[in-house]
Design a protein around this motif. Structure first.
Motif, PDB file in Angstrom:
ATOM      1  N   THR A 107       2.005  51.192   8.998  1.00 22.18           N
ATOM      2  CA  THR A 107       1.760  51.593  10.472  1.00 22.18           C
ATOM      3  C   THR A 107       2.860  51.826  11.185  1.00 22.18           C
ATOM      4  OG1 THR A 107       1.400  49.596  11.496  1.00 22.18           O
ATOM      5  CG2 THR A 107      -0.425  50.226  10.219  1.00 22.18           C
ATOM      6  N   THR A 108       4.030  51.406  10.884  1.00 23.58           N
ATOM      7  CA  THR A 108       5.197  51.386  11.647  1.00 23.58           C
ATOM      8  C   THR A 108       6.292  52.502  10.877  1.00 23.58           C
ATOM      9  OG1 THR A 108       4.998  49.300  12.413  1.00 23.58           O
ATOM     10  CG2 THR A 108       7.297  50.182  12.501  1.00 23.58           C
ATOM     11  N   GLY A 109       7.180  53.286  11.709  1.00 27.72           N
ATOM     12  CA  GLY A 109       8.288  54.006  11.303  1.00 27.72           C
ATOM     13  C   GLY A 109       7.427  55.198  10.635  1.00 27.72           C
ATOM     14  N   ALA A 110       8.298  55.838   9.332  1.00 32.06           N
ATOM     15  CA  ALA A 110       7.681  57.083   8.833  1.00 32.06           C
ATOM     16  C   ALA A 110       6.677  56.869   8.111  1.00 32.06           C
ATOM     17  CB  ALA A 110       9.077  57.526   7.812  1.00 32.06           C
ATOM     18  N   GLY A 111       6.120  55.535   7.630  1.00 33.63           N
ATOM     19  CA  GLY A 111       4.877  55.356   6.909  1.00 33.63           C
ATOM     20  C   GLY A 111       3.722  55.561   7.800  1.00 33.63           C
ATOM     21  N   GLY A 112       4.111  54.902   9.186  1.00 40.48           N
ATOM     22  CA  GLY A 112       3.041  55.027  10.027  1.00 40.48           C
ATOM     23  C   GLY A 112       2.731  56.580  10.705  1.00 40.48           C
ATOM     24  N   LEU A 113       3.882  57.158  10.624  1.00 43.12           N
ATOM     25  CA  LEU A 113       3.627  58.885  11.062  1.00 43.12           C
ATOM     26  C   LEU A 113       2.856  59.640   9.885  1.00 43.12           C
ATOM     27  CD1 LEU A 113       4.316  61.243  12.317  1.00 43.12           C
ATOM     28  CD2 LEU A 113       6.445  61.385  11.121  1.00 43.12           C
ATOM     29  N   ALA A 114       3.108  59.187   8.547  1.00 43.23           N
ATOM     30  CA  ALA A 114       2.572  59.727   7.549  1.00 43.23           C
ATOM     31  C   ALA A 114       1.075  59.573   7.607  1.00 43.23           C
ATOM     32  CB  ALA A 114       3.057  59.284   6.097  1.00 43.23           C
TER      33      ALA A 114
END
Length: 420
Positions: A107-114
């Protein structure tokens, strides 16, 4: 009253159903509809949910369906708990960023964006179909991550939506246990964005006990949120455990590289839970469910739905439109703060000014969320790059370039604009 759960085949659904059964007096539900495209999994989870209701003596009818319109028709409230791509997609959210030395978190950083790229279009489609069969007055309670971005998308599309996270209620219950007081006597000055919050006050029967907590229980607080007591004393606040991804980024990356991803752990727990759910003699929640995550979500969800439908005007921590609550943010941003819950929705309570050490990070992440939502709504590799550049956990050209390509690559099947 009818309550619909989209994503009803989740292994977490029995926790929600158990919460409803235990709080029958708070929320008079006549029908619960569980909607999920995975019919095999839905049957397993649904059969166990029926046993939970029967064991508790709850009279609600339980309906299982893969037909979203049939499940949502006539619903007074719809809970969204989707995971587009399942645990396999979560695994890429948690591992791809690590390839670039960035924190891997869903949910945070690049994973959250994905996750936002995959999820926002699906949620908006679901919400529009719900509106057609349930009407404009049905409430949508979003527990689907990233909650802040998804809730903002719903509100901008004109839906009656409130976002819900379990961070605040979990901390409230934990503090109440620490102090030996009833949870409903504890009120939090909880402020920020979803998964980017600080508790600046803990009031027990109106008296702020946070200074005493920081003085007498600093080590326990530090263990609970995974951050040093010295930082909390300096801030005069307790950051949520998600702040470790910002305040201890490099240390967290090192830890994540040394152990299995949370997605792998949860996938194993889910397999075990589904086997347990198949046992026809099981009529209460198994202890293993506590390891699935989402503590107190069922309690928070029942409280929120009950207040939205009855208009009782109590205060709960939710994700809702900023308005003028945090004056340095746009009015249409979504913030996570205490709000008065009525039949008209969530009205944020006034918030004392935030110090620069907190306000700066909140403003920074809000700018990222704006760009993330643009990328999720309109697509395009360049929009993905822009969002990555704006995120305080990334913000470097080489990393953003590489991650933009990798996120599009591994999520291509979920991104219609990238399929060509």
């Amino acid at each position: 009253m009818k309550l619909t759960v989209i994503g009803g085949g989740s292994t977490y659904t029995p926790e929600l159903v158990s919460g409803i059964a235990d709080r029958h007096a708070a929320l008079d539900i006549e029908e619960i509809a569980l909607v999920d495209p995975d019919t095999e999994r839905l049957e397993v989870v649904g059969a166990f949910a029926r046993r939970l209701l029967d064991h508790a003596g709850h009279p609600a009818k339980l309906r299982l369906t893969s037909d979203l319109e049939a499940g949502a028709e006539g619903a007074a409230a719809v809970l969204l708990q989707l995971r587009v791509g399942g645990q396999a997609a979560r695994a890429t959210d948690e591992t791809v960023p690590l390839e670039c030395g960035c924190v891997g978190q869903e949910t945070t950083g690049a994973g959250g964006l994905a996750k936002a790229l995959r999820t926002v279009p699906v949620v908006l489609d679901v919400a529009e179909r719900v509106r057609r069969v349930a009407g404009d007055q049905a409430w949508i309670v979003d527990f689907t991550n990233p909650v802040g971005i998804v809730t903002r998308a719903l509100l901008e599309a004109g839906h009656r939506a409130v976002g819900l996270c379990n961070v605040a209620i979990t901390f409230q219950r934990w503090v109440a246990g620490l102090l030996g007081v009833a949870p409903d006597t504890v009120a939090l000055d909880h402020v920020g964005l979803n998964h980017l919050t600080w508790v600046r006050g803990v009031r027990v029967d109106g008296v702020d006990v946070l200074p005493r907590l920081l003085a007498d229980h600093a080590d326990r607080l530090a263990e609970h949120v995974g951050l040093p007591a010295s930082v909390m004393r300096r801030l005069g606040a307790v950051p949520s455990y998600y702040l470790k991804y910002y305040y201890k980024h490099d240390e967290v990356v090192t830890e994540e590289l040394s152990r299995p991803s949370r997605a792998q752990t949860v996938a194993g727990i889910e397999r075990e839970l589904l086997e347990l759910y198949r046992d026809p003699s099981l009529v209460t929640k198994p202890e293993l469910l506590e390891r699935r995550g989402g503590a107190y979500y069922s309690e928070a969800a029942v409280q929120l739905v009950a207040s939205l439908l009855s208009g009782r005007g109590d205060v709960q921590v939710v994700n809702t439109r900023n308005g003028g609550t945090l004056p340095f943010l746009p009015a249409d941003a979504v913030v996570e703060v205490p709000a008065r819950i009525t039949a008209a929705g969530a009205e944020p309570l006034p918030v004392a000014p935030l110090p620069p050490s907190i306000a700066g990070l909140v403003a920074h992440v809000t700018a990222y969320e704006n760009l993330a939502l643009e990328a999720a709504l309109h697509g395009g590799r360049d929009r993905v790059f822009d969002a990555l550049m704006a995120h305080p956990l990334i913000g470097q050209i080489e990393q953003a370039d590489t991650l933009a390509d990798r996120l599009v690559e591994v999520n291509r099947e979920f991104l219609p604009w990238a399929a060509a």
